[in-house]
Design an enzyme around this catalytic site. Structure first.
Site, PDB file in Angstrom:
ATOM      1  N   GLN A  98       0.866  -1.178   0.000  1.00 52.30           N
ATOM      2  CA  GLN A  98       0.000   0.000   0.000  1.00 52.30           C
ATOM      3  C   GLN A  98       0.903   1.228   0.000  1.00 52.30           C
ATOM      4  OE1 GLN A  98      -1.989   1.595   3.555  1.00 52.30           O
ATOM      5  NE2 GLN A  98      -3.924   1.229   2.510  1.00 52.30           N
ATOM      6  N   TYR A 168      -6.350  10.986   3.671  1.00 58.86           N
ATOM      7  CA  TYR A 168      -4.934  11.131   3.386  1.00 58.86           C
ATOM      8  C   TYR A 168      -4.824  12.111   2.209  1.00 58.86           C
ATOM      9  CZ  TYR A 168      -3.488   7.276   6.494  1.00 58.86           C
ATOM     10  OH  TYR A 168      -3.221   6.497   7.590  1.00 58.86           O
TER      11      TYR A 168
END
Length: 396
Positions: A98, A168
């Protein structure tokens, strides 16, 4: 209806089944490098039967970490990551990295690098204002994603998951609440989606068709004025049109403002208040109830939102949220989802999937107390596991 336990194709990658271990920060990288504990964590998950396990979190830049105790992709990280991918492969599973940039979720004081936000914001984590990158800086960030992708390929990863969720950095750009820019990366939905699309294309160009490339996308932020379902559907359609992704993993919630929308179940407020550092602990005591809201747990609790994406899109989709038994997996397959992702249930029982495969009536022992969440600071784990460090009895 596909069999969840039959081999399946994810882009160029053949998985042994359709179950993915979702990215959950492992809390096992104190020096921002792979440790034996991190390798053991993913080896155990792989041996438990998943088709693909996801290493979280691999930041694309030092300032892209939520704090300094996370891997950031650089040549020094590759040897350890290669040992990890080899261990997962030996256990029979594939492995994904990720990659992402924490943006406004980053702790600038810990990272000793500015936290980034699309528009001026104050960070309660570092008690300072965030930096707003200009267009040149955003081009550099896109390049950082491409570099991280190439390093992941060098380290032996089979797939990449690009983090477009939870407010994010990229998710913050998608949010009309957090993105108040007036340049080419702000304003209209198309402009706010520009960074996500550029990153996805840059990552695909970096690894070609040698690796599978997925993205984790918020269906909604769960905050007033944030990204909602209608706009998220438009973003997903644009990502599908660009053709850079092999699948989308559908998520929800904001690590910045509403994290429990992702998790559902009990809100571990007292547990967080005990482990947070001094100033943050006092702040959490004041706002913890509004920050950690409670959403009742049900199986497949994100399914109603995800159905709308399944109706609109033709690309493969990964269903996340409350996947703990065979009945729910079959339901996901019947509704047209290509893969399912599991998180907390595998923290509780890493071998759960093998036992479900042997006996479809097997039920998870996870009680959704979410007391695994505060353990990210000391090594993410289920506190109910008898062999877990710091074993305790969780409240329900």
């Amino acid at each position: 209806m596909p069999d969840v336990f039959a081999p399946a194709q994810l882009g160029p990658l053949t998985l042994r089944n359709r179950v993915i271990k979702a990215a959950t920060f492992e809390g096992r990288t104190p020096d921002a490098l792979v440790t034996e504990e991190l390798i053991d964590f993913h080896r155990e998950i792989a041996a438990g039967g998943v088709g693909l396990t996801t290493v979280a979190y691999c930041a694309v830049a030092p300032g892209g970490r939520t704090d300094r105790h996370q891997i950031w992709m650089r040549p020094e990280a590759v040897p350890g990551l290669r040992r990890l991918t080899e261990a997962v492969h030996a256990a029979g599973a594939a492995v994904s990295a990720q990659i992402g940039h924490a943006g406004p979720v980053a702790n600038a004081a810990s990272n000793r690098a500015p936290a980034l936000a699309p528009s001026p914001l104050f960070s309660p984590l570092s008690m300072r204002r965030m930096h707003v990158p200009d267009e040149a800086a955003l081009r550099d960030i896109v390049a950082d994603y491409a570099t991280a992708a190439r390093l992941a390929e060098d380290a032996g990863f089979d797939a990449l998951e690009i983090h477009f969720g939870h407010n994010y950095l990229v998710s913050a750009f998608l949010s009309p609440l957090l993105n108040r820019r007036s340049d080419g990366y702000g304003g209209s939905p198309a402009n706010r989606a520009r960074l996500a699309r550029e990153i996805a294309c840059a990552v695909r160009e970096a690894v070609g068709n040698r690796l599978a490339v997925t993205a984790k996308l918020n269906m909604e932020d769960g905050i007033r004025g944030g990204l909602g379902l209608t706009e998220s559907l438009r973003v997903a359609a644009w990502l599908e049109e660009d053709g850079a992704l092999d699948a989308l993993e559908l998520t929800a919630g904001s690590s910045l403002l509403n994290p429990m929308l992702l998790f559902h179940g009990a809100a571990p407020r007292r547990e967080f208040a005990r482990v947070l550092p001094g100033p943050a602990r006092w702040g959490f005591r004041l706002v913890g109830r509004s920050f950690l809201k409670e959403y009742p747990y049900t199986e497949a609790y994100l399914l109603d939102r995800a159905r709308q994406f399944r109706r609109e899109l033709s690309m493969p989709l990964i269903l996340l949220g409350g996947i703990t038994n065979h009945d729910t997996m079959r339901r996901a397959m019947a509704e047209g989802f290509d893969f399912v992702a599991m998180g907390r249930a595998l923290l509780r029982e890493p071998d759960l999937l093998r036992r479900i495969q042997s006996d479809h009536g097997t039920r998870s022992a996870c009680i959704h107390c979410n007391e695994c969440m505060p353990t990210i600071y000391t090594g993410t784990r289920c506190v109910l596991r008898l062999d877990s460090p710091g074993h305790a009895t969780a409240s329900t």
